[in-house]
Motif scaffolding. Structure first.
Motif, PDB file in Angstrom:
ATOM      1  N   ARG A 133       0.826  -1.211   0.000  1.00 36.06           N
ATOM      2  CA  ARG A 133       0.000   0.000   0.000  1.00 36.06           C
ATOM      3  C   ARG A 133       0.868   1.272   0.000  1.00 36.06           C
ATOM      4  N   HIS A 134       1.788   1.322  -0.960  1.00 38.32           N
ATOM      5  CA  HIS A 134       2.638   2.502  -1.081  1.00 38.32           C
ATOM      6  C   HIS A 134       1.741   3.731  -1.262  1.00 38.32           C
ATOM      7  N   PRO A 135       1.929   4.777  -0.459  1.00 41.36           N
ATOM      8  CA  PRO A 135       0.971   5.889  -0.457  1.00 41.36           C
ATOM      9  C   PRO A 135       0.813   6.585  -1.805  1.00 41.36           C
ATOM     10  N   GLU A 136       1.879   6.751  -2.572  1.00 41.02           N
ATOM     11  CA  GLU A 136       1.757   7.443  -3.854  1.00 41.02           C
ATOM     12  C   GLU A 136       1.041   6.587  -4.892  1.00 41.02           C
ATOM     13  N   VAL A 137       1.322   5.295  -4.880  1.00 44.01           N
ATOM     14  CA  VAL A 137       0.653   4.406  -5.835  1.00 44.01           C
ATOM     15  C   VAL A 137      -0.818   4.256  -5.454  1.00 44.01           C
ATOM     16  N   LEU A 138      -1.082   4.143  -4.161  1.00 46.60           N
ATOM     17  CA  LEU A 138      -2.461   4.049  -3.689  1.00 46.60           C
ATOM     18  C   LEU A 138      -3.242   5.299  -4.071  1.00 46.60           C
ATOM     19  N   ALA A 139      -2.616   6.473  -3.940  1.00 47.19           N
ATOM     20  CA  ALA A 139      -3.270   7.731  -4.304  1.00 47.19           C
ATOM     21  C   ALA A 139      -3.564   7.778  -5.806  1.00 47.19           C
ATOM     22  N   ALA A 140      -2.632   7.262  -6.629  1.00 49.47           N
ATOM     23  CA  ALA A 140      -2.848   7.251  -8.079  1.00 49.47           C
ATOM     24  C   ALA A 140      -4.024   6.353  -8.448  1.00 49.47           C
ATOM     25  N   LEU A 141      -4.129   5.207  -7.775  1.00 49.89           N
ATOM     26  CA  LEU A 141      -5.248   4.297  -8.030  1.00 49.89           C
ATOM     27  C   LEU A 141      -6.567   4.929  -7.600  1.00 49.89           C
ATOM     28  N   ARG A 142      -6.578   5.514  -6.413  1.00 48.35           N
ATOM     29  CA  ARG A 142      -7.812   6.155  -5.930  1.00 48.35           C
ATOM     30  C   ARG A 142      -8.245   7.300  -6.843  1.00 48.35           C
ATOM     31  N   LYS A 143      -7.281   8.091  -7.295  1.00 47.76           N
ATOM     32  CA  LYS A 143      -7.609   9.208  -8.181  1.00 47.76           C
ATOM     33  C   LYS A 143      -8.192   8.706  -9.487  1.00 47.76           C
ATOM     34  N   ALA A 144      -7.606   7.633 -10.036  1.00 45.84           N
ATOM     35  CA  ALA A 144      -8.131   7.068 -11.284  1.00 45.84           C
ATOM     36  C   ALA A 144      -9.588   6.656 -11.125  1.00 45.84           C
ATOM     37  N   LEU A 145      -9.915   6.043  -9.993  1.00 44.86           N
ATOM     38  CA  LEU A 145     -11.295   5.625  -9.746  1.00 44.86           C
ATOM     39  C   LEU A 145     -12.198   6.828  -9.487  1.00 44.86           C
ATOM     40  N   ASP A 146     -11.702   7.773  -8.691  1.00 49.68           N
ATOM     41  CA  ASP A 146     -12.499   8.950  -8.363  1.00 49.68           C
ATOM     42  C   ASP A 146     -12.740   9.840  -9.582  1.00 49.68           C
ATOM     43  N   ASP A 147     -11.828   9.786 -10.552  1.00 51.73           N
ATOM     44  CA  ASP A 147     -11.998  10.560 -11.783  1.00 51.73           C
ATOM     45  C   ASP A 147     -13.040   9.960 -12.715  1.00 51.73           C
ATOM     46  N   GLY A 148     -13.606   8.819 -12.321  1.00 50.39           N
ATOM     47  CA  GLY A 148     -14.665   8.209 -13.116  1.00 50.39           C
ATOM     48  C   GLY A 148     -14.185   7.171 -14.094  1.00 50.39           C
ATOM     49  N   ARG A 149     -12.958   6.706 -13.933  1.00 50.09           N
ATOM     50  CA  ARG A 149     -12.419   5.719 -14.860  1.00 50.09           C
ATOM     51  C   ARG A 149     -12.821   4.297 -14.457  1.00 50.09           C
ATOM     52  N   ASP A 150     -12.865   3.436 -15.443  1.00 50.64           N
ATOM     53  CA  ASP A 150     -12.935   2.004 -15.189  1.00 50.64           C
ATOM     54  C   ASP A 150     -11.987   1.331 -16.181  1.00 50.64           C
TER      55      ASP A 150
END
Length: 425
Positions: free
Chosen positions: A73-90
């Motif tokens: 759960r590296h914080p920067e990678v986790l943030a990138a994943l969360r942002k991708a989902l929050d931006d409406g991506r699938d």
């Protein structure tokens, strides 16, 4: 760092392993219990794992062979994943190109160990990348055999399974897979044997920059000979950096230590950040064009190269390629080697020395019979090791997260001190 609580209040590690034995993959549960304790992962953070009861904490020095190279759960990678989902991506649609794929391909090309590796195919795992690399080699050469190292590991299905010949981990015989497509180098680093086996019916030679079983790095002369022989005989040279890449050796790619120019290179496991599946096979443009662009449906994957995986991989590459990150890997690997060497010096009748290639580390053993006991003792002392070598020289293998600190390196060495003292008081 804050974490959502994992609710395992109604289950125990022992219960889950019992259920695996009863109705799932029994061998996997048996391997876990062979470590000496019932342990199913609950919370995870950085280099540490806790059991689901929250009572035991261990340092992960196996990392799934490098899946968790940046820790859990590296914080920067986790943030990138969360942002991708929050931006409406699938995962998008495979049939509709996405910009993130192009950006990741360009980033991989800019960071590749050789400028010629300018194109890539993005997949979901290294096994699929090895499949593609092997198929592409078949097309490029018109041949249908691949050479690999007997004790290497490249995957467990498709063509990847055919080039995994290990008696311990290989499955060719188990599934009655065709054997006419494979040939194996028995001695890693043996140039004479390599010369003898790289005949004109071989399409590809696939190899890691380390002997996977012993973790010893390749010699320059071996990889130079592989490059020369493949070029002379029209054989595609594939370097598999699934485990050795992404900073593991103190450089982004182990190939950089050797100034290699392979025809293709596989990366994966850690490219996912341990959070979202992604792998890639990099290649020369002429291979890419002939294999991918001379057929309308040359490679189709419903999920490979989707936007989310590309964004996660891009962040992993950004973190792993930072000069300060690579310096840290080099420095902490030296510190860990020195501490482990001190422990070996105190127990010379059991531990004969330490071999390392960045944070690919082995503690070599005087007696093979002590290996599995030492592995179990290390787990009891709070360190999950990668494995024990199945061939000579006998050794205990460590593959820690690259975010390991000097303090955590000391904890590993202290655990080895206690683990070996239980055998050699």
């Amino acid at each position: 760092m804050s974490h959502a609580t994992l609710d395992h209040s109604s289950r125990s590690s022992a219960d889950i392993l019992d259920q695996f034995v009863e109705r799932s993959w029994r061998a996997n549960a048996a391997r876990q219990r062979a470590k000496g304790v019932d342990f199913v992962i609950g919370r995870r953070d950085g280099v540490y794992l806790w059991d689901i009861e929250g009572k035991r904490r261990i340092i992960d020095c196996g990392t799934g062979g490098g899946v968790h190279s940046l820790g859990h759960r590296h914080p920067e990678v986790l943030a990138a994943l969360r942002k991708a989902l929050d931006d409406g991506r699938d995962t998008g649609l495979w049939s509709v190109p996405n910009a993130e794929y192009l950006e990741l391909q360009d980033l991989l090309a800019s960071l590749a160990p050789s400028r010629s590796l300018s194109r890539s195919v993005i997949t979901l795992c290294s096994t699929l990348s090895v499949d593609i690399a092997t198929m592409f080699a078949f097309r490029m050469t018109g041949r249908q055999k691949a050479l690999a190292y007997r004790h290497g590991y490249h995957g467990h299905s498709g063509f990847a399974a055919l080039v995994t010949g290990s008696p311990e981990e290989g499955i060719v015989g188990h599934y009655n897979l065709p054997t006419e497509h494979s040939r194996f180098l028995e001695q890693y680093g043996d140039v004479e044997e390599l010369d003898r086996l790289l005949r004109d019916d071989i399409a590809a030679f696939i190899v890691e920059p380390i002997d996977y079983e012993t973790f010893r790095p390749a010699t320059q002369s071996f990889l130079d000979a592989a490059t020369r022989l493949c070029r002379e005989r029209g054989i595609v040279f594939i370097i598999d950096e699934t485990r050795t890449g992404l900073g593991r050796t103190g450089r982004l790619w182990a190939s950089e230590h050797y100034k290699l120019e392979p025809d293709m290179m596989v990366t994966g496991k850690g490219l996912s950040g341990g959070l979202y599946p992604v792998s890639a096979v990099l290649m020369r443009q002429e291979i890419y064009d002939r294999c991918l662009n001379e057929h309308r449906f040359a490679y189709i994957s419903s999920l490979g190269g989707n936007e989310i995986s590309c964004l996660v991989a891009a962040k992993v590459l950004e973190v792993s390629s930072r000069p300060q990150f690579l310096r840290h890997v080099s420095e902490v690997s030296v510190a860990l080697r020195e501490r482990l060497t001190q422990v070996c010096s105190a127990h010379p009748n059991l531990l004969t020395g330490v071999s390392d290639f960045g944070l690919i580390i082995t503690v070599e053993l005087a007696d093979r019979s002590v290996g599995r006991q030492l592995y179990r003792n290390m787990f009891a002392e709070g360190v999950l090791c990668h494995s024990v070598s199945e061939i000579e020289p006998p050794s205990l293998k460590l593959f820690p997260p690259l975010v390991l600190t000097a303090t955590e390196a000391n904890q590993i060495a202290d655990a080895l001190t206690r683990a070996v003292a239980a055998i050699d008081p």
